[in-house]
Design an enzyme around this catalytic site. Structure first.
Site, PDB file in Angstrom:
ATOM      1  N   HIS A 174      11.585  16.363 -13.626  1.00  0.00           N
ATOM      2  CA  HIS A 174      10.503  16.793 -14.447  1.00  0.00           C
ATOM      3  C   HIS A 174       9.216  16.939 -13.396  1.00  0.00           C
ATOM      4  O   HIS A 174       7.646  16.742 -14.292  1.00  0.00           O
ATOM      5  CB  HIS A 174       9.858  15.980 -15.686  1.00  0.00           C
ATOM      6  CG  HIS A 174      10.938  15.939 -16.536  1.00  0.00           C
ATOM      7  ND1 HIS A 174      11.215  16.529 -16.990  1.00  0.00           N
ATOM      8  CD2 HIS A 174      11.405  14.086 -16.288  1.00  0.00           C
ATOM      9  CE1 HIS A 174      12.145  16.363 -18.093  1.00  0.00           C
ATOM     10  NE2 HIS A 174      12.550  14.845 -17.810  1.00  0.00           N
ATOM     11  N   CYS A 208     -12.600 -10.052   4.735  1.00  0.00           N
ATOM     12  CA  CYS A 208     -13.025 -10.439   5.886  1.00  0.00           C
ATOM     13  C   CYS A 208     -12.791 -12.473   6.434  1.00  0.00           C
ATOM     14  O   CYS A 208     -12.451 -12.942   4.766  1.00  0.00           O
ATOM     15  CB  CYS A 208     -15.041 -10.789   5.899  1.00  0.00           C
ATOM     16  SG  CYS A 208     -15.246  -8.992   5.451  1.00  0.00           S
ATOM     17  N   ASN A 221     -18.182 -13.069   3.743  1.00  0.00           N
ATOM     18  CA  ASN A 221     -17.172 -13.251   3.048  1.00  0.00           C
ATOM     19  C   ASN A 221     -17.440 -12.457   1.420  1.00  0.00           C
ATOM     20  O   ASN A 221     -17.585 -13.425   1.059  1.00  0.00           O
ATOM     21  CB  ASN A 221     -15.931 -13.699   3.214  1.00  0.00           C
ATOM     22  CG  ASN A 221     -14.647 -13.272   2.126  1.00  0.00           C
ATOM     23  OD1 ASN A 221     -14.086 -14.108   1.941  1.00  0.00           O
ATOM     24  ND2 ASN A 221     -14.297 -12.184   2.368  1.00  0.00           N
ATOM     25  N   LYS A 261      -4.978  -8.340   3.032  1.00  0.00           N
ATOM     26  CA  LYS A 261      -4.441  -9.073   2.354  1.00  0.00           C
ATOM     27  C   LYS A 261      -4.822  -9.463   1.396  1.00  0.00           C
ATOM     28  O   LYS A 261      -4.522  -9.755  -0.057  1.00  0.00           O
ATOM     29  CB  LYS A 261      -3.618 -10.277   3.343  1.00  0.00           C
ATOM     30  CG  LYS A 261      -3.353 -11.220   2.650  1.00  0.00           C
ATOM     31  CD  LYS A 261      -1.464 -11.717   3.436  1.00  0.00           C
ATOM     32  CE  LYS A 261      -0.951 -12.340   2.208  1.00  0.00           C
ATOM     33  NZ  LYS A 261       0.686 -11.030   2.153  1.00  0.00           N
ATOM     34  N   GLU A 269       2.772   1.211   3.352  1.00  0.00           N
ATOM     35  CA  GLU A 269       2.144   0.688   3.303  1.00  0.00           C
ATOM     36  C   GLU A 269       2.260   0.470   5.119  1.00  0.00           C
ATOM     37  O   GLU A 269       1.176   0.422   5.976  1.00  0.00           O
ATOM     38  CB  GLU A 269       1.458  -0.602   2.652  1.00  0.00           C
ATOM     39  CG  GLU A 269       2.442  -1.783   2.903  1.00  0.00           C
ATOM     40  CD  GLU A 269       2.458  -2.997   1.755  1.00  0.00           C
ATOM     41  OE1 GLU A 269       1.139  -3.838   1.862  1.00  0.00           O
ATOM     42  OE2 GLU A 269       3.181  -3.437   1.061  1.00  0.00           O
ATOM     43  N   LYS A 276       5.851  -0.507   0.461  1.00  0.00           N
ATOM     44  CA  LYS A 276       6.699  -1.108   1.744  1.00  0.00           C
ATOM     45  C   LYS A 276       6.424  -0.524   2.560  1.00  0.00           C
ATOM     46  O   LYS A 276       5.605  -0.011   3.365  1.00  0.00           O
ATOM     47  CB  LYS A 276       7.720  -2.087   1.393  1.00  0.00           C
ATOM     48  CG  LYS A 276       8.046  -3.528   0.665  1.00  0.00           C
ATOM     49  CD  LYS A 276       6.860  -4.530   1.715  1.00  0.00           C
ATOM     50  CE  LYS A 276       5.711  -4.751   0.810  1.00  0.00           C
ATOM     51  NZ  LYS A 276       5.167  -5.524   0.243  1.00  0.00           N
TER      52      LYS A 276
HETATM   53  C1  G6P Z   1      -3.748  -6.296  -1.788  1.00  0.00           C
HETATM   54  C2  G6P Z   1      -1.829  -6.942  -0.517  1.00  0.00           C
HETATM   55  C3  G6P Z   1      -0.550  -7.175  -1.232  1.00  0.00           C
HETATM   56  C4  G6P Z   1      -0.710  -7.810  -2.495  1.00  0.00           C
HETATM   57  C5  G6P Z   1      -2.251  -7.284  -3.272  1.00  0.00           C
HETATM   58  C6  G6P Z   1      -2.176  -8.091  -4.286  1.00  0.00           C
HETATM   59  O1  G6P Z   1      -3.313  -5.146  -1.852  1.00  0.00           O
HETATM   60  O2  G6P Z   1      -2.189  -6.358   1.100  1.00  0.00           O
HETATM   61  O3  G6P Z   1       0.315  -7.141  -0.978  1.00  0.00           O
HETATM   62  O4  G6P Z   1       0.115  -7.442  -2.745  1.00  0.00           O
HETATM   63  O5  G6P Z   1      -3.054  -7.501  -2.659  1.00  0.00           O
HETATM   64  O6  G6P Z   1      -2.824  -9.444  -3.882  1.00  0.00           O
HETATM   65  P1  G6P Z   1      -2.190 -10.434  -4.516  1.00  0.00           P
HETATM   66  O7  G6P Z   1      -3.116 -11.926  -3.706  1.00  0.00           O
HETATM   67  O8  G6P Z   1      -3.479 -11.139  -6.084  1.00  0.00           O
HETATM   68  O9  G6P Z   1      -0.956 -11.135  -4.965  1.00  0.00           O
END
Ligand code: G6P
Length: 576
Positions: A473, A2, A98, A571, A457, A454
């Site tokens: 396995h 948020c 948020n 993110k 996602e 990558k």
């Molecule tokens: C989310 C994002 C990822 C990131 C992860 C950890 O899942 O989509 O790209 O690696 O959070 O976030 P941080 O800000 O702790 O690296």
């Protein structure tokens, strides 16, 4: 998760709030909404979907004013519907939020048992509390509400009686006050406001009253505080798409610069000390960077090291203490599980070091020592340049500085330039497949984990990364004729082993792709060979990840996916 924003200026500011919201969309994009003080009082507009859906609803309304708040949502409490979209209103208060108010249900029962609620959100409970405690003094109402709530929040608050004040309150979720020439903002991220002159953080249990001319931050007792502003980052890496179709591609292209800046800014200091053991704790791609780091610490420094997923570590009652260096890796510096793991490590007396991209974030602030990666603001949900910057830090920590390391940015640049076209063509083929496999051993396995993440996602294709020797396995049963299997082989010492595994899947009809160095490529048998510069086996993850990022990007593009904002993701994950 948020994004919240608010602005109070001397002229109308709806446009600026919408612009800011677009920059915060990376924090969630299930729904969006705004509320604005007009001559007829506070009006709000909300829409399911992203900011453009909100803009469509706003078009033709002429809704504007000098004080407005906005929100982009990643749903936690309540479905993705318009009634659950922020801002929420109760009585004389309008709120954007948020975080998660953990005791919302209990507060609802205690204070509002007979009240009707418009939404299923915890935020509406906060708005109702503010209205309940309001006796003409909004500050007092905020203090009382903050005392009762538990959990995390960053709140932007409008009070019907205060057309000249934007209120804000925080606990555990990021909230900044940003002064600019055209007025003052509150925002989850300083990047949402253009050309900041001064940035001040609202810390836990504090609240603020922001006007067009200035702001005051108060503590939980209502005493005005003298707060030191944060340093405003100068010369940050570009925030626009740089002419590319997506932020992700622009950020892929910024990787050489992100790595160069990170290495330049890294202090020449002994961060490892006499640690007998190292734990690297993180989530998502940052955890994958930790896998590389752990391998390097063991292989080169011969210090026992292991990477751990923060959400597991925090509940594992880990056996750590004074001699266990705990390294926390995070782009945002605010991931809830990583932050909780950091607090646990401190409680257990372990020395803590964080590797964080956002200065002033909770993880950066709370750890004993911090290394700031210099990737600049990353907007695409799927990280690229922050991951690359994290790897660079591990090379410096585990291997020390070297000629090869200083040439790494150039090698990354070459890897991009030489693989872009090939990966674009390859993506057409991958886009038609159901299952994709990444295999490798040791560091090649660690980087394959990131490549596979990558791919899944952003393209939504089922992708798995396996230690090459482990595939047979069980998981090999998923390999069908035509399934892409991407083997990374950058270490001559184990090359033949991984290639044998690739031949095993080839025998079962797989479409084989090999990512290798220029020196090792001749003689390797695969349907497609992607080559990266020779930087030595230890630094190889930084160049090997490039074709993985490019393949993922172009596959998602071929499938017409929302690359910068993949479904269901955000993110910055500030919930458990
Ligand atoms: C989310 C994002 C990822 C990131 C992860 C950890 O899942 O989509 O790209 O690696 O959070 O976030 P941080 O800000 O702790 O690296």
């Amino acid at each position: 998760m948020c994004g919240i924003i608010g602005k109070i200026g001397k002229v109308n500011c709806m446009k600026d709030v919408l612009e800011g919201l677009k920059k915060l969309e990376y924090r969630g994009y299930d729904s969006a909404g705004v509320a604005v003080f007009t001559d007829e009082g506070v009006k709000r507009v909300r829409a399911v979907g992203n900011i453009s859906a909100l803009e469509e609803k706003l078009a033709g309304t002429n809704l504007d004013g000098r004080l407005a708040v906005g929100h982009s949502r990643w749903a936690t409490n309540g479905n993705v519907t318009e009634k659950n979209a922020h801002p929420h209103r109760a009585g004389r208060f309008t709120v954007v939020h948020n975080g998660i108010i953990e005791n919302a249900a209990a507060l609802k029962t205690a204070y509002f048992e007979n009240d009707a609620f418009e939404s299923d959100t915890d935020t509406e409970v906060a708005a109702k509390l503010l209205d309940k405690f309001y006796d003409g003094d909004a500050g007092r109402a905020i203090r009382q509400a903050q005392r009762l709530m538990t959990g995390s929040w960053a709140l932007g608050i409008l009070c019907d009686d205060c057309p000249g004040t934007l209120f804000a309150a925080a606990n555990g979720s990021p909230l900044l006050i940003v002064k600019t020439e055209s007025g003052n903002y509150i925002a989850s991220d300083a990047g949402a406001a253009p050309d900041p002159i001064e940035v001040t953080k609202v810390e836990n249990c504090e609240y603020a009253a922001v006007t067009a001319d200035g702001y005051t931050v108060y503590n939980e007792n209502g005493d005005a505080l003298q707060k030191a502003p944060l340093a405003v980052a100068a010369g940050a890496l570009s925030l626009d798409k740089g002419g590319y179709d997506h932020y992700m591609m622009s950020e892929i292209m910024q990787q050489p610069e992100a790595v160069r800046r990170t290495l330049e800014a890294l202090p020449d200091s002994d961060f490892i000390g006499d640690a007998k053991e190292i734990r690297l704790i993180a989530c998502g791609s940052a955890y994958h960077a930790g896998l590389v780091g752990a391998r390097l610490f063991e292989a080169v420094r011969r210090i026992p090291a292991r990477a751990e997923i923060a959400s597991e570590f925090r509940y594992a009652d880990p056996i750590i203490g004074r001699e266990t260096l705990c390294i926390f890796i995070s782009q945002s510096g605010e991931t809830a599980d990583t932050l909780a793991a950091l607090r646990l490590a401190k409680e257990k007396g372990a020395p803590t070091l964080s590797i964080v991209n956002v200065p002033g974030s909770a993880i950066a602030t709370e750890s004993d020592r911090v290394i700031l990666t210099q990737a600049g603001r990353e907007i695409a949900v799927a990280t690229t340049k922050a991951y690359s910057a994290q790897l660079a830090v591990f090379y410096a920590l585990a291997l020390g500085r070297s000629e090869a390391l200083s040439r790494l940015p150039e090698a990354i640049y070459t890897a991009i330039a030489e693989n872009d076209g090939k990966c674009r063509r390859l993506a057409e083929r991958i886009a038609g497949c159901r299952n994709i496999f990444f295999i490798g051993r040791q560091l090649d396995n660690a980087v394959s984990q990131e490549g596979s993440l990558k791919m899944k996602e952003i393209s939504y294709l089922n992708s798995q990364a396996y230690a090459a020797g482990e595939l047979k396995h069980g998981t090999i049963s998923l390999v069908e004729p035509g399934s892409p299997v991407i083997a990374t082989v950058t270490d001559p010492a184990i090359l033949s082993k991984t290639m044998s595994n690739l031949h095993e899947v080839k025998a079962r009809g797989a479409f084989t792709i090999v990512i290798t160095t220029r020196a090792l490529a001749p003689g390797l048998e695969a349907d497609v060979t992607l080559t990266v510069p020779d930087v030595g086996p230890m630094l190889a993850p930084s160049v090997a990840v490039i074709p993985m990022q490019l393949m993922s990007y172009y596959t998602a593009k071929a499938l017409g996916c929302e690359i910068d904002k993949p479904r269901n993701l955000a993110k910055s994950v500030t919930v458990e």
